[in-house]
Write an enzyme that holds these catalytic residues in place. Structure first.
Site, mmCIF file in Angstrom:
data_model
loop_
_atom_site.group_PDB
_atom_site.id
_atom_site.type_symbol
_atom_site.label_atom_id
_atom_site.label_comp_id
_atom_site.label_asym_id
_atom_site.label_seq_id
_atom_site.Cartn_x
_atom_site.Cartn_y
_atom_site.Cartn_z
ATOM 1 N N GLY A 40 142.865 78.490 50.135
ATOM 2 C CA GLY A 40 141.574 78.532 50.643
ATOM 3 C C GLY A 40 141.695 76.648 51.951
ATOM 4 C CG ASP A 61 151.540 81.207 51.671
ATOM 5 O OD1 ASP A 61 151.668 81.923 50.487
ATOM 6 O OD2 ASP A 61 149.389 80.474 50.864
ATOM 7 C CB SER A 68 141.047 87.172 43.603
ATOM 8 O OG SER A 68 142.207 86.622 43.620
ATOM 9 C CG LEU A 70 138.979 89.342 50.666
ATOM 10 C CD1 LEU A 70 138.520 90.384 51.136
ATOM 11 C CD2 LEU A 70 139.846 89.156 51.775
ATOM 12 N NE ARG A 72 140.378 80.403 47.045
ATOM 13 C CZ ARG A 72 140.071 81.677 45.813
ATOM 14 N NH1 ARG A 72 139.854 82.538 45.934
ATOM 15 N NH2 ARG A 72 141.555 81.960 45.592
ATOM 16 C CG ASP A 129 148.486 76.459 44.799
ATOM 17 O OD1 ASP A 129 149.308 76.930 44.460
ATOM 18 O OD2 ASP A 129 147.562 78.279 44.096
ATOM 19 C CB CYS A 189 140.402 78.568 43.002
ATOM 20 S SG CYS A 189 142.091 79.321 43.065
ATOM 21 C CB CYS A 250 157.471 54.735 46.358
ATOM 22 S SG CYS A 250 157.036 56.830 47.114
ATOM 23 C CB CYS A 253 158.307 56.278 51.248
ATOM 24 S SG CYS A 253 157.255 55.432 49.854
#
Length: 254
Positions: A40, A61, A68, A70, A72, A129, A189, A250, A253
């Protein structure tokens, strides 16, 4: 590097902007951006990153296009359903601008491949995501000394943040979210819903921030918003920002 007559015509609307100019456009043509996630956020962002003339793109990716998506993910069409997103995205870029150099990785990001993916990049943009992948990418960017632009969207809200945790006084993405999210489980989503235009707004804002980051020290538009996170509200339209300080404890870093 110089721009030939055809490239000058193609990017004329950039070049006439005093804040970008010819020097800025040439600089973009020499940059290498790694885009992690072609969903997205990554899908519409890629269209504007390619349109900006960023000379080398690495697209990451491991997913396939689904019907589903398409609603966004504007890069794809019905003929792409069932095919790998990275392959479809590369084909789109090469049809859009054959001059751009495009590499893909359709393997899921893990500890064995993430370092090689970000090594040598000028900027990494993460639109994935799940937090496990985001934190893995952030840690790899810190290790490789590469700045990270992180973008996320859910329902009617989005966020875009720039991080340079490899620099002594700058925070990384892990400073922002901590270690608690170092897992695969997160809201999706599919469960919560997603307004397609909201994903597009976050994606195009992230693409603009990517251009701004890549032009630091080159043109007036260049600016490093390190440690600054922008929140985009689509339900009650607005934009606000806050800064993330480096966490001295952290694990990524410090």
């Amino acid at each position: 590097m110089s721009l030939d007559e055809r490239r000058l015509e193609r990017f004329a609307r950039h070049i006439v902007l005093p804040e970008i100019g010819g020097a800025g456009q040439v600089a973009l043509a020499e940059k290498h951006l790694v885009l992690v996630g072609l969903g997205g956020i990554g899908s519409p962002a890629l269209q504007y990153l390619a349109a900006a003339g960023i000379g080398r793109l690495t697209l990451v990716d491991d997913d396939k296009v689904d019907a589903s998506n398409l609603q966004r993910q504007t890069l794809y069409n019905e003929r792409d359903i069932g095919y790998g997103k990275a392959t479809c995205a590369k084909r789109w870029v090469k049809l859009f601008d054959p001059v751009l150099e495009v590499e893909i990785s359709d393997r899921r990001i893990d500890a064995d491949n993430v370092d090689a993916l970000v090594e040598g990049a000028d900027l990494v943009m993460d639109g994935t995501d799940n937090f496990a992948t985001r934190l893995s990418v952030s840690d790899a960017c810190v290790k490789a000394g590469v700045p990270l632009l992180s973008a996320a969207v859910g329902r009617f809200q989005g966020q875009v943040g720039a991080f340079a945790g490899h620099l002594p006084d700058q925070s990384c993405y892990r400073c922002f979210v901590g270690d608690a999210f170092d897992a695969e489980d997160c809201d999706t989503c599919a469960e919560d819903g997603m307004l397609g235009a909201m994903a597009g707004w976050v994606a195009t804002f992230a693409a603009m921030q990517a251009v701004r980051t890549l032009l630091v020290g080159v043109s007036a538009f260049g600016r490093s918003d390190w440690g600054k996170v922008y929140l985009l509200d689509g339900l009650n339209p607005g934009l606000r920002a806050f800064s993330i300080a480096k966490d001295p404890a952290c694990n990524g870093c410090s």
